[in-house]
Structures are given as C-alpha cells and as structure tokens.
Design an enzyme around this catalytic site. Structure first.
Site, PDB file in Angstrom:
ATOM      1  N   MET A   1     -32.010-121.742   1.738  1.00 20.04           N
ATOM      2  CA  MET A   1     -31.110-121.163   0.740  1.00 20.04           C
ATOM      3  C   MET A   1     -31.328-119.657   0.610  1.00 20.04           C
ATOM      4  O   MET A   1     -30.383-118.902   0.388  1.00 20.04           O
ATOM      5  CB  MET A   1     -31.283-121.851  -0.619  1.00 20.04           C
ATOM      6  CG  MET A   1     -30.882-123.322  -0.610  1.00 20.04           C
ATOM      7  SD  MET A   1     -29.230-123.638   0.075  1.00 20.04           S
ATOM      8  CE  MET A   1     -28.212-122.745  -1.066  1.00 20.04           C
TER       9      MET A   1
ATOM     10  N   CYS B   1     -33.009-124.584  -7.453  1.00 23.28           N
ATOM     11  CA  CYS B   1     -33.857-124.017  -6.397  1.00 23.28           C
ATOM     12  C   CYS B   1     -35.207-123.624  -6.992  1.00 23.28           C
ATOM     13  O   CYS B   1     -35.277-123.158  -8.125  1.00 23.28           O
ATOM     14  CB  CYS B   1     -33.218-122.756  -5.801  1.00 23.28           C
ATOM     15  SG  CYS B   1     -32.069-123.078  -4.474  1.00 23.28           S
ATOM     16  N   HIS B   2     -36.250-123.801  -6.198  1.00 25.29           N
ATOM     17  CA  HIS B   2     -37.579-123.369  -6.616  1.00 25.29           C
ATOM     18  C   HIS B   2     -37.713-121.869  -6.392  1.00 25.29           C
ATOM     19  O   HIS B   2     -37.143-121.322  -5.452  1.00 25.29           O
ATOM     20  CB  HIS B   2     -38.649-124.093  -5.797  1.00 25.29           C
ATOM     21  CG  HIS B   2     -38.692-125.557  -6.067  1.00 25.29           C
ATOM     22  ND1 HIS B   2     -37.883-126.451  -5.421  1.00 25.29           N
ATOM     23  CD2 HIS B   2     -39.453-126.278  -6.929  1.00 25.29           C
ATOM     24  CE1 HIS B   2     -38.128-127.676  -5.867  1.00 25.29           C
ATOM     25  NE2 HIS B   2     -39.083-127.601  -6.779  1.00 25.29           N
TER      26      HIS B   2
ATOM     27  N   ASP C   1     -17.870-104.595  -0.115  1.00 21.87           N
ATOM     28  CA  ASP C   1     -17.834-103.650  -1.230  1.00 21.87           C
ATOM     29  C   ASP C   1     -17.906-102.203  -0.754  1.00 21.87           C
ATOM     30  O   ASP C   1     -17.190-101.338  -1.261  1.00 21.87           O
ATOM     31  CB  ASP C   1     -18.972-103.937  -2.206  1.00 21.87           C
ATOM     32  CG  ASP C   1     -18.934-103.004  -3.403  1.00 21.87           C
ATOM     33  OD1 ASP C   1     -17.895-102.992  -4.100  1.00 21.87           O
ATOM     34  OD2 ASP C   1     -19.926-102.295  -3.643  1.00 21.87           O
TER      35      ASP C   1
END
Length: 162
Positions: A113, A76-77, A128
């Site tokens: 993304m 990924c960039h 969590d």
C-alpha cells in the site's frame, strides 16, 4: 476460499492483528503512468514547467505520501519505512511519464500500500505541476509490479504492463 482479513466474525471492519507475525525484510514496487500531450511532455523533459522541477517535487510528494499511507488508508498499520525510492521514465513514443515507487521496511506486514500510495501521489503531483499547461492528462494504469517478504513470499506481476 480465503476470508477477508479486515472483517471480524460479525462482518465489522477491524484492523488485522499482526502481533504474532515474524519480522522480515519487506519490499514492494508499484508502477504507474500519466499520459500528457506533446507540449507538456516536452516541457517536463526540458524542465520548463512554470511551477518548477516537476520530478523533484513529485519525488518528494510520493515519498511523503508513502510515509503517511497509514493516515490515508483505513486499517493500514503505521510502518517504520527504511527506504522509499521513486524514479521516473520518459516514454517518448506514447507521451507518457512512468513513475516507479519502491518501499522497504523490516516489519510484520507488507509495504504494498505504501508503494501504491507513493506512485499515485507522485503521478497526481505531476498532474498538478502541469495543469496550467493543459488538463488533457490521464493517469493510469497503476499496479503492483513486485513484492517480497512475509508468509506469501515473492510476487512478480506477469505479462506486459497494463
């Protein structure tokens, strides 16, 4: 048939060269859900979780994750995100919490993304924050709902959520 863009001629993994691409405004929205039990759902709604404000922590975690996507997903960039928004919706009928992450930048590659990473980490953070109350939680589905910008233009996921 389209070729994989992250493979070179010999089949080796490579980062896509985006230097010749035009900069455009790019946005992407991803959605996902976490199914919890009734007690956990009510604790989240009433802000009674032992670890604190579930949504405040999950929102910051999702934003931080979106900003660091390039460190998590190979090839990924790194992007200069101009905005990341995370919203939560309580779904009482199904005891689910929906998270929605929208990422935005002006750049040469999309932010799908980043939106997907942000929504996933927000949902993981809810898990969590609530696991002390029980582990019977399920994350999913998570999907790209919409994206805009770039050569391929606009995409909107059709049909009902998964």
């Amino acid at each position: 048939m389209r070729q994989f863009t992250h493979l070179d001629q010999s089949g080796k993994a490579t980062m896509v060269d985006i230097s010749a691409k035009a900069e455009t405004v790019r946005t992407a929205t991803a959605q996902g859900r976490i199914k919890v039990n009734q007690d956990i759902f009510q604790a989240i709604a009433a802000q009674r979780a032992e670890k604190g404000d579930v949504f405040a922590v999950a929102r910051v975690a999702g934003i931080m994750a979106a900003k660091r996507t390039w460190e998590l997903i190979p090839l990924c960039h790194s992007l200069a995100l101009t905005d990341v928004q995370i919203a939560f919706h309580m779904c009482r009928e199904t005891w689910e919490v929906e998270a929605v992450c929208t990422a935005k930048c002006v750049g040469k590659t999309g932010v799908e993304m980043e939106a997907l990473t942000g929504v996933n980490v927000a949902l993981l953070t809810i898990y969590d924050m609530c696991k002390a109350m029980g582990h019977d939680m399920v994350i999913g589905p998570v999907y790209l709902a919409e994206k805009n910008g770039g050569k391929s233009g606009r995409y909107v996921r059709e049909g009902e959520s998964l």
